[in-house]
Scaffold this active site. Sequence first.
Site, PDB file in Angstrom:
ATOM      1  N   THR A  12       0.854  -1.199   0.000  1.00 25.76           N
ATOM      2  CA  THR A  12       0.000   0.000   0.000  1.00 25.76           C
ATOM      3  C   THR A  12       0.886   1.245   0.000  1.00 25.76           C
ATOM      4  OG1 THR A  12      -0.137   0.139   2.423  1.00 25.76           O
ATOM      5  CG2 THR A  12      -1.815  -1.205   1.296  1.00 25.76           C
ATOM      6  N   GLY A  13       0.362   2.306  -0.583  1.00 26.78           N
ATOM      7  CA  GLY A  13       1.130   3.553  -0.638  1.00 26.78           C
ATOM      8  C   GLY A  13       2.415   3.375  -1.418  1.00 26.78           C
ATOM      9  N   GLY A  17       8.366   6.952  -2.870  1.00 26.57           N
ATOM     10  CA  GLY A  17       9.133   6.714  -1.646  1.00 26.57           C
ATOM     11  C   GLY A  17       9.435   5.256  -1.351  1.00 26.57           C
ATOM     12  N   ILE A  18       9.284   4.914  -0.083  1.00 25.83           N
ATOM     13  CA  ILE A  18       9.655   3.583   0.406  1.00 25.83           C
ATOM     14  C   ILE A  18       8.768   2.503  -0.235  1.00 25.83           C
ATOM     15  CG2 ILE A  18       9.582   2.117   2.474  1.00 25.83           C
ATOM     16  CD1 ILE A  18      10.488   4.654   4.078  1.00 25.83           C
ATOM     17  N   GLY A  19       7.467   2.770  -0.327  1.00 20.55           N
ATOM     18  CA  GLY A  19       6.558   1.788  -0.914  1.00 20.55           C
ATOM     19  C   GLY A  19       6.921   1.458  -2.348  1.00 20.55           C
ATOM     20  N   SER A 137       8.112   3.491  12.710  1.00 24.80           N
ATOM     21  CA  SER A 137       9.050   4.602  12.512  1.00 24.80           C
ATOM     22  C   SER A 137       9.943   4.741  13.731  1.00 24.80           C
ATOM     23  CB  SER A 137       8.285   5.916  12.318  1.00 24.80           C
ATOM     24  OG  SER A 137       9.180   7.010  12.381  1.00 24.80           O
ATOM     25  N   TYR A 150       2.014  11.494  15.241  1.00 31.26           N
ATOM     26  CA  TYR A 150       2.587  10.564  14.252  1.00 31.26           C
ATOM     27  C   TYR A 150       3.308   9.422  14.965  1.00 31.26           C
ATOM     28  CZ  TYR A 150       5.905   8.826  10.772  1.00 31.26           C
ATOM     29  OH  TYR A 150       6.662   8.011   9.963  1.00 31.26           O
TER      30      TYR A 150
END
Length: 248
Positions: A12-13, A17-19, A137, A150
């Site tokens: 997902t996402g 970036g990272i995804g 994170s 967050y």
Amino acid sequence: MGQLDNKTALVTGASTGIGLAIARRFAAEGATVYLTGRRKPELEAAVELVGGRGIGIQGDVSQLADLDRLFAEIAERSGHLDVVVANAGVGDFGLLGEITEEGYDRAISVNLKGTVFTVQKALPLLSAGASVILLSSSAALRGVPGLGVYAATKAAIRSLARTWAAELADRGIRVNALTPGPVTTPGADELRAALPRDGQAAEPAAPTPLGRAGRPDEVAATALYLAGDQSSFTTGAELFVDGGTTQL
Ligand SMILES: NC(=O)c1ccc[n+]([C@@H]2O[C@H](COP(=O)([O-])OP(=O)(O)OC[C@H]3O[C@@H](n4cnc5c(N)ncnc54)[C@H](OP(=O)(O)O)[C@@H]3O)[C@@H](O)[C@H]2O)c1
């Protein structure tokens, strides 16, 4: 031979970036990879980069109807999932005293609700021996001014990895948390740009003990380890890709 030959994965996402780096690495290792994201042009560009094994399905992880549509399509096309990476997440800056209801709701609904219902709705499709990877994170282990909400969502995600690992062990499904430190991505750049330049929330001169931020492909390498048989005896764990930030 790829490490994920004949496997089917969802990230997902995955439009940036990272995804995106995870989706590209998984596809390079032989997996069929479903990518999601809300913005259509970015998702289409990501699918192009992933190549023939990438399939984009537009949607918002915080919207249950979008998740239902996503898993119905995966069920129809592939019938099962071997790997789920719950990666979609948003950063939000708000010092205590300045937290807005809107920012709170956004972080909770994408990071926490999105992760909970992504994995819950994936359950019927998960094969025996499947691997579920949840993005936490390093902020969850540190006191970073302005990242309270967050970081709280990411601490919750680490906790969910433990609980779900226990709940799914009898199906041979492994659940682990993958915890990046500062990694250069569009999302992180945007968050960094929103930080006050001085005062409480100023950035440290060196972002990690290794003296640099990480790259998305460095997180993807650890995601590959967690996705495949190399980590077959690892569940409920947390793996850090943070340049030593949380450890030194
Ligand atoms: N980069 C870092 O320094 C860092 C550090 C620790 C943890 N992480 C975590 O790693 C994950 C990826 O971060 P990143 O830095 O790669 O972020 P990014 O560059 O902002 O990418 C986030 C991706 O998720 C998608 N997305 C955002 N909200 C979504 C939603 N509601 N539904 C579906 N897709 C959504 C975005 O596309 P759309 O906007 O088009 O939907 C985009 O593809 C996040 O969970 C983040 O918290 C990142």
